[in-house]
Design a protein around this motif. Structure first.
Motif, PDB file in Angstrom:
ATOM      1  N   THR A  84      -6.446  -3.362  12.709  1.00 36.42           N
ATOM      2  CA  THR A  84      -6.000  -3.980  11.935  1.00 36.42           C
ATOM      3  C   THR A  84      -6.189  -3.503  10.281  1.00 36.42           C
ATOM      4  O   THR A  84      -7.811  -3.639  10.167  1.00 36.42           O
ATOM      5  CB  THR A  84      -6.130  -5.215  12.038  1.00 36.42           C
ATOM      6  OG1 THR A  84      -5.455  -6.055  13.111  1.00 36.42           O
ATOM      7  CG2 THR A  84      -5.718  -6.363  10.854  1.00 36.42           C
ATOM      8  N   GLN A  85      -5.597  -3.098   9.223  1.00 40.72           N
ATOM      9  CA  GLN A  85      -5.960  -2.700   7.936  1.00 40.72           C
ATOM     10  C   GLN A  85      -6.335  -4.086   7.218  1.00 40.72           C
ATOM     11  O   GLN A  85      -4.602  -4.764   6.863  1.00 40.72           O
ATOM     12  CB  GLN A  85      -4.633  -1.515   7.881  1.00 40.72           C
ATOM     13  CG  GLN A  85      -5.282  -0.495   8.603  1.00 40.72           C
ATOM     14  CD  GLN A  85      -4.838   0.764   8.158  1.00 40.72           C
ATOM     15  OE1 GLN A  85      -4.687   0.676   6.469  1.00 40.72           O
ATOM     16  NE2 GLN A  85      -4.569   1.890   8.852  1.00 40.72           N
ATOM     17  N   TYR A  86      -6.987  -4.348   6.317  1.00 37.28           N
ATOM     18  CA  TYR A  86      -7.339  -5.030   5.483  1.00 37.28           C
ATOM     19  C   TYR A  86      -6.626  -4.569   3.600  1.00 37.28           C
ATOM     20  O   TYR A  86      -7.090  -4.202   3.356  1.00 37.28           O
ATOM     21  CB  TYR A  86      -8.237  -6.220   5.423  1.00 37.28           C
ATOM     22  CG  TYR A  86      -8.136  -6.810   6.936  1.00 37.28           C
ATOM     23  CD1 TYR A  86      -9.358  -6.238   8.031  1.00 37.28           C
ATOM     24  CD2 TYR A  86      -7.346  -7.914   6.792  1.00 37.28           C
ATOM     25  CE1 TYR A  86      -9.065  -6.447   8.714  1.00 37.28           C
ATOM     26  CE2 TYR A  86      -8.106  -8.822   8.467  1.00 37.28           C
ATOM     27  CZ  TYR A  86      -8.139  -8.263   8.798  1.00 37.28           C
ATOM     28  OH  TYR A  86      -8.090  -8.615   9.733  1.00 37.28           O
ATOM     29  N   PHE A  87      -6.199  -5.113   3.349  1.00 35.85           N
ATOM     30  CA  PHE A  87      -5.542  -4.636   1.613  1.00 35.85           C
ATOM     31  C   PHE A  87      -6.112  -5.043   1.158  1.00 35.85           C
ATOM     32  O   PHE A  87      -6.325  -6.351   0.691  1.00 35.85           O
ATOM     33  CB  PHE A  87      -3.754  -4.965   1.752  1.00 35.85           C
ATOM     34  CG  PHE A  87      -3.487  -3.255   2.867  1.00 35.85           C
ATOM     35  CD1 PHE A  87      -3.049  -3.897   3.889  1.00 35.85           C
ATOM     36  CD2 PHE A  87      -3.424  -1.983   1.882  1.00 35.85           C
ATOM     37  CE1 PHE A  87      -2.396  -3.173   4.461  1.00 35.85           C
ATOM     38  CE2 PHE A  87      -1.896  -1.693   2.839  1.00 35.85           C
ATOM     39  CZ  PHE A  87      -2.257  -1.414   4.334  1.00 35.85           C
ATOM     40  N   GLY A  88      -6.879  -3.861   0.184  1.00 36.28           N
ATOM     41  CA  GLY A  88      -6.428  -4.793  -1.463  1.00 36.28           C
ATOM     42  C   GLY A  88      -6.044  -5.106  -2.374  1.00 36.28           C
ATOM     43  O   GLY A  88      -4.898  -5.206  -2.269  1.00 36.28           O
ATOM     44  N   PRO A  89      -6.275  -5.772  -3.374  1.00 36.75           N
ATOM     45  CA  PRO A  89      -4.950  -6.302  -4.126  1.00 36.75           C
ATOM     46  C   PRO A  89      -3.876  -5.487  -4.965  1.00 36.75           C
ATOM     47  O   PRO A  89      -3.214  -5.842  -5.805  1.00 36.75           O
ATOM     48  CB  PRO A  89      -5.721  -7.271  -5.415  1.00 36.75           C
ATOM     49  CG  PRO A  89      -6.749  -6.683  -5.397  1.00 36.75           C
ATOM     50  CD  PRO A  89      -7.560  -5.512  -3.777  1.00 36.75           C
ATOM     51  N   GLY A  90      -4.489  -4.101  -4.987  1.00 37.63           N
ATOM     52  CA  GLY A  90      -3.941  -3.323  -5.433  1.00 37.63           C
ATOM     53  C   GLY A  90      -4.301  -2.606  -6.811  1.00 37.63           C
ATOM     54  O   GLY A  90      -4.376  -3.473  -7.892  1.00 37.63           O
ATOM     55  N   THR A  91      -3.774  -1.677  -7.073  1.00 40.97           N
ATOM     56  CA  THR A  91      -3.715  -0.822  -9.079  1.00 40.97           C
ATOM     57  C   THR A  91      -2.536  -0.961  -9.050  1.00 40.97           C
ATOM     58  O   THR A  91      -2.278  -0.029  -9.008  1.00 40.97           O
ATOM     59  CB  THR A  91      -5.045   0.216  -8.775  1.00 40.97           C
ATOM     60  OG1 THR A  91      -6.170  -0.430  -8.233  1.00 40.97           O
ATOM     61  CG2 THR A  91      -4.654   0.420 -10.313  1.00 40.97           C
ATOM     62  N   ARG A  92      -1.879  -1.796 -10.915  1.00 37.98           N
ATOM     63  CA  ARG A  92      -0.402  -1.197 -11.080  1.00 37.98           C
ATOM     64  C   ARG A  92      -0.519   0.082 -11.995  1.00 37.98           C
ATOM     65  O   ARG A  92      -1.274  -0.661 -12.722  1.00 37.98           O
ATOM     66  CB  ARG A  92       0.138  -1.993 -11.258  1.00 37.98           C
ATOM     67  CG  ARG A  92       0.829  -3.061 -10.153  1.00 37.98           C
ATOM     68  CD  ARG A  92      -0.031  -4.688 -11.034  1.00 37.98           C
ATOM     69  NE  ARG A  92       0.602  -5.273  -9.323  1.00 37.98           N
ATOM     70  CZ  ARG A  92      -0.537  -5.912  -8.531  1.00 37.98           C
ATOM     71  NH1 ARG A  92      -1.758  -5.499  -8.328  1.00 37.98           N
ATOM     72  NH2 ARG A  92       0.359  -5.939  -6.800  1.00 37.98           N
ATOM     73  N   LEU A  93      -0.208   1.226 -11.843  1.00 35.92           N
ATOM     74  CA  LEU A  93      -0.335   2.466 -12.614  1.00 35.92           C
ATOM     75  C   LEU A  93       0.677   2.464 -13.103  1.00 35.92           C
ATOM     76  O   LEU A  93       2.004   3.100 -12.727  1.00 35.92           O
ATOM     77  CB  LEU A  93      -0.722   3.469 -12.319  1.00 35.92           C
ATOM     78  CG  LEU A  93      -0.690   4.813 -12.566  1.00 35.92           C
ATOM     79  CD1 LEU A  93      -1.664   5.151 -13.720  1.00 35.92           C
ATOM     80  CD2 LEU A  93      -0.852   5.931 -11.665  1.00 35.92           C
ATOM     81  N   LEU A  94       1.118   2.786 -14.891  1.00 35.35           N
ATOM     82  CA  LEU A  94       1.967   3.202 -15.792  1.00 35.35           C
ATOM     83  C   LEU A  94       1.495   4.393 -16.387  1.00 35.35           C
ATOM     84  O   LEU A  94       0.973   4.001 -17.202  1.00 35.35           O
ATOM     85  CB  LEU A  94       2.681   1.733 -16.601  1.00 35.35           C
ATOM     86  CG  LEU A  94       3.804   2.201 -17.348  1.00 35.35           C
ATOM     87  CD1 LEU A  94       5.009   2.431 -16.383  1.00 35.35           C
ATOM     88  CD2 LEU A  94       4.173   0.338 -17.861  1.00 35.35           C
TER      89      LEU A  94
END
Lengths: 111, 112
Positions: free
Chosen positions: B100-110
């Motif tokens: 199982t892969q566990y994800f970080g919260p994400g980085t929103r790049l604009l």
């Protein structure tokens, strides 16, 4: 190549049951995952199937048929908070154990 | 304690700039990943490291360079940012390949 298909959108009523299907064609198979992703959040793990059959986990069940390249996620007693995208993902082999995701099914639960 | 963390959470920058995103996991996992999720919400693998060794390198422009200083950290450096790089970048980790892969919260790049 890898190909994973699932419906783009589905709508279901609160309290009902919904089945989200996933078909896959991959070079090698080492397991199938379902993830839930709420808008603006990270995918979170729901279920894992590596052998044929049904895996049950509370209101969520997932089924796998390797010979048919087919899986479904079953959600029972739908709640408003189940509105999210559901991602089917397959681990293919060839040594790299790369997880390939489908494009996701956006489920809307309505009152 | 956060299992997989990413910084920054939001990144707004001009075209042509160079930026880095950092990822750390405190799960003791051996394998880490970078994914890109575009505006259509399609999650696509970019890179994977296993014990600091690059094991997956998908067709990604060479402006993107991952670096893993140790098995708990995987950073992503992007040179000469382009408009099409705007997306959410997720880091993930797994104890072993195939699990199982566990994800970080994400980085929103604009990129403007």
């Amino acid at each position: 190549g890898q190909n994973i298909d699932q419906p783009t959108e589905m709508t279901a009523t609160e309290g009902a049951i919904v089945q989200i299907n996933c078909t896959y064609q991959t070079s090698g198979f080492n397991g199938l995952f379902w993830y839930q992703q709420h808008a603006g959040e990270a995918p979170t793990f729901l279920s894992y199937n590596v052998l044929d059959g049904l895996e049950e986990k509370g209101r969520f069940s997932s089924f796998l048929s390797r010979s048919k390249g087919y899986s479904y996620l079953l959600l029972k007693e739908l709640q408003m908070k189940d509105s999210a995208s559901y991602l089917c993902a397959v681990y293919s082999g060839a040594g790299s154990y790369q997880l390939t995701f489908g494009k996701g099914t956006k489920l809307s639960v309505i009152p | 304690d956060t299992a997989v963390s990413q910084t920054p959470k939001y990144l707004v920058t001009q075209m042509g700039n160079d930026k880095s995103i950092k990822c750390e996991q405190n799960l003791g996992h051996d394998t880490m990943y970078w994914y890109k999720q575009d505006s259509k919400k399609f999650l696509k693998i970019m890179f994977s490291y296993n014990n600091k060794e690059l094991i997956i390198n998908e067709t990604v422009p060479n402006r993107f360079s991952p670096k893993s200083p140790d098995k708990a950290h995987l950073n992503l450096h992007i040179n000469s940012l382009e408009l099409g790089d705007s997306a959410v970048y997720f880091c993930a980790s797994t104890r072993a390949r195939g699990e199982t892969q566990y994800f970080g919260p994400g980085t929103r790049l604009l990129v403007l």
